[in-house]
Scaffold this motif. Sequence first.
Motif, PDB file in Angstrom:
ATOM      1  N   GLU A  26       2.667  -8.892  -6.580  1.00 10.26           N
ATOM      2  CA  GLU A  26       2.930  -9.507  -5.269  1.00 10.26           C
ATOM      3  C   GLU A  26       3.204 -11.005  -5.438  1.00 10.26           C
ATOM      4  O   GLU A  26       4.084 -11.563  -4.784  1.00 10.26           O
ATOM      5  CB  GLU A  26       1.740  -9.282  -4.332  1.00 10.26           C
ATOM      6  N   GLU A  71       6.668 -12.997  -4.367  1.00  7.50           N
ATOM      7  CA  GLU A  71       6.695 -14.207  -3.534  1.00  7.50           C
ATOM      8  C   GLU A  71       7.424 -15.343  -4.255  1.00  7.50           C
ATOM      9  O   GLU A  71       8.187 -16.089  -3.647  1.00  7.50           O
ATOM     10  CB  GLU A  71       5.274 -14.643  -3.169  1.00  7.50           C
ATOM     11  N   SER A 124       8.387  -5.803  -2.343  1.00  9.10           N
ATOM     12  CA  SER A 124       8.039  -6.692  -1.225  1.00  9.10           C
ATOM     13  C   SER A 124       9.209  -7.565  -0.790  1.00  9.10           C
ATOM     14  O   SER A 124       9.039  -8.739  -0.476  1.00  9.10           O
ATOM     15  CB  SER A 124       6.833  -7.563  -1.592  1.00  9.10           C
TER      16      SER A 124
END
Length: 90
Positions: free
Chosen positions: A3, A7, A53
């Motif tokens: 994750e 980002e 994501s």
Amino acid sequence: MTETAAEAVKSIVSRVPQAADGGVRIRDTGPEKGFEISVAPAPEPDDTVVTASGAQVYLDAGARDALDDRVLDAQLGEDGSVRFALADQA
């Protein structure tokens, strides 16, 4: 891709207006030099696309083969800097 790495990829790509819908491309430059990372507006025709994501990473054939059993991670510095690392898959 962790994750944190997702980002980081999104943050880096957002800084390049001409690649707003793109991702980060990892290219294998050989055993002497390792890997090269760059922002790309789209994958090359033979790239493998890894999505997590909302972040996209494009791997050329050499990087795909070399990194098949690895996980991309990142550290985000308070100054906006990013440091990528590779870890073994669990």
